[in-house]
Design a protein around this motif. Sequence first.
Motif, PDB file in Angstrom:
ATOM      1  N   SER A   1      -8.100  -9.510   6.949  1.00  0.00           N
ATOM      2  CA  SER A   1      -7.851 -10.263   5.721  1.00  0.00           C
ATOM      3  C   SER A   1      -6.813  -9.580   4.836  1.00  0.00           C
ATOM      4  O   SER A   1      -6.518 -10.062   3.746  1.00  0.00           O
TER       5      SER A   1
ATOM      6  N   LYS B   1     -16.174 -13.614   4.540  1.00  0.00           N
ATOM      7  CA  LYS B   1     -14.755 -13.957   4.742  1.00  0.00           C
ATOM      8  C   LYS B   1     -14.511 -14.698   6.050  1.00  0.00           C
ATOM      9  O   LYS B   1     -13.374 -15.014   6.390  1.00  0.00           O
TER      10      LYS B   1
ATOM     11  N   ARG C   1       0.836  -1.220   0.000  1.00  0.00           N
ATOM     12  CA  ARG C   1       0.000   0.000   0.000  1.00  0.00           C
ATOM     13  C   ARG C   1       0.858   1.252   0.000  1.00  0.00           C
ATOM     14  O   ARG C   1       0.488   2.270  -0.572  1.00  0.00           O
TER      15      ARG C   1
ATOM     16  N   SER D   1       6.935   0.109  10.524  1.00  0.00           N
ATOM     17  CA  SER D   1       7.890  -0.983  10.755  1.00  0.00           C
ATOM     18  C   SER D   1       9.345  -0.554  10.588  1.00  0.00           C
ATOM     19  O   SER D   1      10.244  -1.209  11.118  1.00  0.00           O
TER      20      SER D   1
ATOM     21  N   ALA E   1      -1.362   0.745  12.997  1.00  0.00           N
ATOM     22  CA  ALA E   1      -0.260   0.436  12.080  1.00  0.00           C
ATOM     23  C   ALA E   1      -0.636   0.589  10.612  1.00  0.00           C
ATOM     24  O   ALA E   1       0.140   0.222   9.732  1.00  0.00           O
TER      25      ALA E   1
ATOM     26  N   THR F   1     -13.337  -8.344  10.038  1.00  0.00           N
ATOM     27  CA  THR F   1     -13.508  -8.093   8.610  1.00  0.00           C
ATOM     28  C   THR F   1     -14.810  -7.331   8.423  1.00  0.00           C
ATOM     29  O   THR F   1     -15.669  -7.343   9.310  1.00  0.00           O
ATOM     30  N   ARG F   2     -14.971  -6.692   7.255  1.00  0.00           N
ATOM     31  CA  ARG F   2     -16.251  -6.021   6.992  1.00  0.00           C
ATOM     32  C   ARG F   2     -17.272  -6.991   6.419  1.00  0.00           C
ATOM     33  O   ARG F   2     -18.444  -6.667   6.309  1.00  0.00           O
TER      34      ARG F   2
ATOM     35  N   SER G   1      -2.872  -8.546   3.960  1.00  0.00           N
ATOM     36  CA  SER G   1      -1.655  -9.362   4.114  1.00  0.00           C
ATOM     37  C   SER G   1      -1.073  -9.174   5.507  1.00  0.00           C
ATOM     38  O   SER G   1      -0.651 -10.131   6.165  1.00  0.00           O
ATOM     39  N   ALA G   2      -1.055  -7.918   5.977  1.00  0.00           N
ATOM     40  CA  ALA G   2      -0.507  -7.642   7.305  1.00  0.00           C
ATOM     41  C   ALA G   2      -1.400  -8.264   8.382  1.00  0.00           C
ATOM     42  O   ALA G   2      -0.911  -8.785   9.386  1.00  0.00           O
TER      43      ALA G   2
ATOM     44  N   TYR H   1       2.456   3.114  14.628  1.00  0.00           N
ATOM     45  CA  TYR H   1       3.585   2.231  14.336  1.00  0.00           C
ATOM     46  C   TYR H   1       3.958   2.207  12.857  1.00  0.00           C
ATOM     47  O   TYR H   1       3.096   2.072  11.990  1.00  0.00           O
TER      48      TYR H   1
HETATM   49  N1  LIG Z   1       3.022   0.238   9.748  1.00  0.00           N
HETATM   50  C1  LIG Z   1       3.712  -0.362   8.785  1.00  0.00           C
HETATM   51  O1  LIG Z   1       4.933  -0.343   8.774  1.00  0.00           O
HETATM   52  C2  LIG Z   1       2.953  -1.084   7.725  1.00  0.00           C
HETATM   53  C3  LIG Z   1       3.558  -2.079   6.967  1.00  0.00           C
HETATM   54  C4  LIG Z   1       2.783  -2.768   6.036  1.00  0.00           C
HETATM   55  C5  LIG Z   1       1.443  -2.424   5.852  1.00  0.00           C
HETATM   56  N2  LIG Z   1       0.933  -1.412   6.604  1.00  0.00           N
HETATM   57  C6  LIG Z   1      -0.478  -1.005   6.466  1.00  0.00           C
HETATM   58  O2  LIG Z   1      -1.295  -2.105   6.768  1.00  0.00           O
HETATM   59  C7  LIG Z   1      -2.511  -1.986   6.028  1.00  0.00           C
HETATM   60  C8  LIG Z   1      -2.743  -3.288   5.292  1.00  0.00           C
HETATM   61  O3  LIG Z   1      -1.803  -3.389   4.225  1.00  0.00           O
HETATM   62  P1  LIG Z   1      -1.798  -4.657   3.267  1.00  0.00           P
HETATM   63  O4  LIG Z   1      -0.872  -4.351   2.138  1.00  0.00           O
HETATM   64  O5  LIG Z   1      -1.579  -5.873   4.058  1.00  0.00           O
HETATM   65  O6  LIG Z   1      -3.309  -4.556   2.738  1.00  0.00           O
HETATM   66  P2  LIG Z   1      -4.120  -5.441   1.715  1.00  0.00           P
HETATM   67  O7  LIG Z   1      -3.613  -6.837   1.727  1.00  0.00           O
HETATM   68  O8  LIG Z   1      -4.190  -4.734   0.424  1.00  0.00           O
HETATM   69  O9  LIG Z   1      -5.576  -5.350   2.444  1.00  0.00           O
HETATM   70  C9  LIG Z   1      -6.751  -5.616   1.785  1.00  0.00           C
HETATM   71  C10 LIG Z   1      -7.846  -5.813   2.833  1.00  0.00           C
HETATM   72  O10 LIG Z   1      -7.994  -4.664   3.663  1.00  0.00           O
HETATM   73  C11 LIG Z   1      -9.353  -4.507   4.061  1.00  0.00           C
HETATM   74  N3  LIG Z   1      -9.761  -3.130   3.727  1.00  0.00           N
HETATM   75  C12 LIG Z   1      -9.542  -2.454   2.590  1.00  0.00           C
HETATM   76  N4  LIG Z   1     -10.075  -1.216   2.664  1.00  0.00           N
HETATM   77  C13 LIG Z   1     -10.658  -1.127   3.876  1.00  0.00           C
HETATM   78  C14 LIG Z   1     -11.402  -0.113   4.535  1.00  0.00           C
HETATM   79  N5  LIG Z   1     -11.652   1.078   3.952  1.00  0.00           N
HETATM   80  N6  LIG Z   1     -11.859  -0.352   5.758  1.00  0.00           N
HETATM   81  C15 LIG Z   1     -11.626  -1.528   6.349  1.00  0.00           C
HETATM   82  N7  LIG Z   1     -10.909  -2.545   5.764  1.00  0.00           N
HETATM   83  C16 LIG Z   1     -10.443  -2.340   4.547  1.00  0.00           C
HETATM   84  C17 LIG Z   1     -10.165  -5.482   3.243  1.00  0.00           C
HETATM   85  O11 LIG Z   1     -10.570  -6.497   4.137  1.00  0.00           O
HETATM   86  P3  LIG Z   1     -12.126  -6.826   4.395  1.00  0.00           P
HETATM   87  O12 LIG Z   1     -12.788  -6.733   3.046  1.00  0.00           O
HETATM   88  O13 LIG Z   1     -12.051  -8.216   4.925  1.00  0.00           O
HETATM   89  O14 LIG Z   1     -12.647  -5.860   5.400  1.00  0.00           O
HETATM   90  C18 LIG Z   1      -9.194  -5.986   2.180  1.00  0.00           C
HETATM   91  O15 LIG Z   1      -9.371  -7.356   1.877  1.00  0.00           O
HETATM   92  C19 LIG Z   1      -2.367  -0.765   5.107  1.00  0.00           C
HETATM   93  O16 LIG Z   1      -2.974   0.343   5.693  1.00  0.00           O
HETATM   94  C20 LIG Z   1      -0.859  -0.573   5.053  1.00  0.00           C
HETATM   95  O17 LIG Z   1      -0.502   0.764   4.805  1.00  0.00           O
HETATM   96  C21 LIG Z   1       1.637  -0.749   7.534  1.00  0.00           C
END
Ligand SMILES: NC(=O)c1ccc[n+]([C@@H]2O[C@H](COP(=O)([O-])OP(=O)(O)OC[C@H]3O[C@@H](n4cnc5c(N)ncnc54)[C@H](OP(=O)(O)O)[C@@H]3O)[C@@H](O)[C@H]2O)c1
Length: 327
Positions: A156, A183, A42, A267, A244, A178-179, A158-159, A265
């Motif tokens: 759901s 799922k 993301r 990473s 996070a 999850t929403r 990846s994180a 947070y």
């Molecule tokens: N802090 C860090 O260092 C760090 C590192 C990596 C990732 N992240 C963050 O972690 C988050 C997840 O990243 P990812 O790459 O793992 O994501 P991803 O795999 O693309 O996540 C997709 C899932 O997120 C949920 N989602 C999407 N939009 C949403 C919304 N508006 N409200 C609620 N749920 C929503 C959905 O789940 P449902 O349909 O099941 O609700 C969807 O299946 C991102 O915000 C990313 O920036 C942070």
Amino acid sequence: MARVVVFDETGAPDVLHIVDEPVGEPAAGEVRIKIEAIGINRLDELLRAGTGPRPVRLPHARLGCEGTGIIDAVGADVEGLGVGDAVIVTALPTMDINGTYAEYTVVPANAVIPRPTGLDAATAAALWVSYSTAYGALIEKARMRPGDHVLITGASSSAGLAAIQVARQIGAIPLAVTRHSAKKAALSEAGAGAVIATDEDDLLKAVQQQAGPAGADIILDFVMGPGLAELAEAAAFNGTLVSAGYLDSRPAPFPMKAPLTMYRYMSFEHTLDPTVVRRIAAFLTAGLRTGALRPAVDRVFPLDDIVAVHRYMEQGQQRPGKIVVSV
Ligand SMILES: NC(=O)c1ccc[n+]([C@@H]2O[C@H](COP(=O)([O-])OP(=O)(O)OC[C@H]3O[C@@H](n4cnc5c(N)ncnc54)[C@H](OP(=O)(O)O)[C@@H]3O)[C@@H](O)[C@H]2O)c1
């Protein structure tokens, strides 16, 4: 010459394009990697769109903080790494200069770890960012312990999936949010102790049913947005909330819940620290060996389809698992 994805202005996915460039030479303390697979994040989308946590250096910015490949050149003064080693990139804060969306990149030698044996390139590309974030947020930051009830939003993602498995690995109880009730089965299958689907469950009641009236010991929030205040109400007295992610980019109210320890947070806080990286790598290697950690890949695209990759990520239609690009 080698192919590199660059963009000259921020904007929609089609600002990304592929150019041919000379392959860089590693300086002292650096290694050059022939990239085999890239994990798509993301953060890449935010930087490309110009809405990320920091500006990118334009024009000719590169992208990509996650990837795996084979070392094909080693600079002076590098110890413990050699040509032919399979490695994973651990942290690239300068991804607009040496990002992984390319056939080759040159990185500091202390920004790679050996690729765990037995992982194919696509799976290895899905490992580091999600699992190091889950590990860092839950174990280093929130001090998660066996028996803790851990509420995970965006479960759901990846994180989120990584967080479920990291919690399981140490004997904590992951409660996945999850929403979509559709799922639920997949998240139970992924290891959730219970799944809360906000399209049919009342979040607070469901948490109290699972964790007891006191609430969740730890909340790991990948969503933020307007739901943050209600989410914080699900925390136990003196609980911990680690924010996070920001899957929901709308403004988030500051939670009234008290007493509550809150962290924002990122990473890099841990993945730029070699001592913590050693701990993360040891934890992940152990989890992969026992099967507690199982990185999932949604789809693998070729590098030529990078614009389609970013459109696909923006649509948010992926199945649980990481989007990977094979180089
Ligand atoms: N802090 C860090 O260092 C760090 C590192 C990596 C990732 N992240 C963050 O972690 C988050 C997840 O990243 P990812 O790459 O793992 O994501 P991803 O795999 O693309 O996540 C997709 C899932 O997120 C949920 N989602 C999407 N939009 C949403 C919304 N508006 N409200 C609620 N749920 C929503 C959905 O789940 P449902 O349909 O099941 O609700 C969807 O299946 C991102 O915000 C990313 O920036 C942070």
